[in-house]
Design a protein around this motif. Structure first.
Motif, PDB file in Angstrom:
ATOM      1  N   UNK A  67       0.724  -1.397   0.116  1.00 23.05           N
ATOM      2  CA  UNK A  67       0.174   0.069  -0.024  1.00 23.05           C
ATOM      3  C   UNK A  67       1.005   1.416  -0.151  1.00 23.05           C
ATOM      4  N   UNK A  68       2.099   1.238   0.780  1.00 24.34           N
ATOM      5  CA  UNK A  68       3.147   2.422   0.725  1.00 24.34           C
ATOM      6  C   UNK A  68       3.238   2.554  -0.653  1.00 24.34           C
ATOM      7  N   UNK A  69       3.854   1.220  -1.392  1.00 19.98           N
ATOM      8  CA  UNK A  69       4.339   1.508  -2.981  1.00 19.98           C
ATOM      9  C   UNK A  69       3.121   2.141  -3.716  1.00 19.98           C
ATOM     10  N   UNK A  70       2.155   1.718  -3.660  1.00 20.62           N
ATOM     11  CA  UNK A  70       1.061   2.280  -4.305  1.00 20.62           C
ATOM     12  C   UNK A  70       0.803   3.650  -4.116  1.00 20.62           C
ATOM     13  N   UNK A  71       0.894   4.028  -2.923  1.00 19.77           N
ATOM     14  CA  UNK A  71       1.017   5.581  -2.390  1.00 19.77           C
ATOM     15  C   UNK A  71       1.808   6.302  -3.323  1.00 19.77           C
ATOM     16  N   UNK A  72       3.026   5.790  -2.856  1.00 20.24           N
ATOM     17  CA  UNK A  72       4.150   6.560  -3.749  1.00 20.24           C
ATOM     18  C   UNK A  72       4.150   6.464  -5.246  1.00 20.24           C
ATOM     19  N   UNK A  73       3.633   5.620  -5.779  1.00 21.34           N
ATOM     20  CA  UNK A  73       3.569   5.667  -7.264  1.00 21.34           C
ATOM     21  C   UNK A  73       2.522   6.428  -7.726  1.00 21.34           C
ATOM     22  N   UNK A  74       1.367   6.485  -6.964  1.00 16.12           N
ATOM     23  CA  UNK A  74       0.357   7.564  -7.501  1.00 16.12           C
ATOM     24  C   UNK A  74       0.986   9.122  -7.441  1.00 16.12           C
ATOM     25  N   UNK A  75       1.766   9.268  -6.233  1.00 16.03           N
ATOM     26  CA  UNK A  75       2.259  10.707  -5.889  1.00 16.03           C
ATOM     27  C   UNK A  75       3.379  10.609  -6.982  1.00 16.03           C
ATOM     28  N   UNK A  76       4.245   9.714  -7.472  1.00 18.80           N
ATOM     29  CA  UNK A  76       5.090  10.099  -8.675  1.00 18.80           C
ATOM     30  C   UNK A  76       4.428  10.694  -9.942  1.00 18.80           C
ATOM     31  N   UNK A  77       3.294   9.595 -10.274  1.00 22.01           N
ATOM     32  CA  UNK A  77       2.607   9.938 -11.302  1.00 22.01           C
ATOM     33  C   UNK A  77       1.866  11.382 -11.380  1.00 22.01           C
ATOM     34  N   UNK A  78       1.404  11.797 -10.075  1.00 21.59           N
ATOM     35  CA  UNK A  78       0.955  13.046 -10.088  1.00 21.59           C
ATOM     36  C   UNK A  78       2.079  14.153 -10.121  1.00 21.59           C
ATOM     37  N   UNK A  79       3.251  14.054  -9.620  1.00 16.73           N
ATOM     38  CA  UNK A  79       4.321  15.123  -9.750  1.00 16.73           C
ATOM     39  C   UNK A  79       4.678  15.059 -11.182  1.00 16.73           C
TER      40      UNK A  79
END
Length: 131
Positions: A67-79
């Protein structure tokens, strides 16, 4: 220097290194035995934004790794999408995924999801070792 600024510089530097490694390996797959890797000065502050992972981790460290990895992944996509959109307005975007199969507006590649997932966890590891 305060910890947030230190983390920003750490993430910017780590991001540059990871990008040079990635593009160097990619050039090898394209048949370039010189394995030239490259990045852009503009990428430093974009990767530096990963410093947000340190205070975020303090709130989510009990979440499972996935879940942490998914959250970071979505954050990277957003940025990536926001910074790429702004940079494109000024014809300054250092990347263009227009020719890729799973791209959106030439700014993000959906097939890079596993890479951003892993990158987030790598940055988490780097930042939690520092703190």
């Amino acid at each position: 220097m305060n910890q947030n600024l230190t983390n920003f510089f750490l993430c910017g530097s780590a991001g540059w290194c990871l990008e040079i490694l990635w593009t160097g390996l990619h050039s090898l797959l394209d048949g370039q035995r010189t394995m030239n890797g490259k990045t852009s000065l503009l990428m430093f502050p974009i990767y530096g934004c990963a410093a947000i992972i340190a205070p975020l981790y303090a709130r989510i460290y009990t979440f499972p790794l996935f879940y942490r990895g998914l959250l970071y992944m979505f954050g990277f996509y957003l940025v990536e999408f926001l910074s790429g959109s702004v940079l494109k307005q000024f014809s300054m975007c250092p990347w263009d995924y227009s020719g890729a199969a799973f791209q959106y507006r030439g700014i993000i590649r959906l097939d890079y999801a596993p890479l951003w997932f892993a990158a987030g966890l790598i940055f988490e590891k780097i930042l939690t070792k520092v703190s």
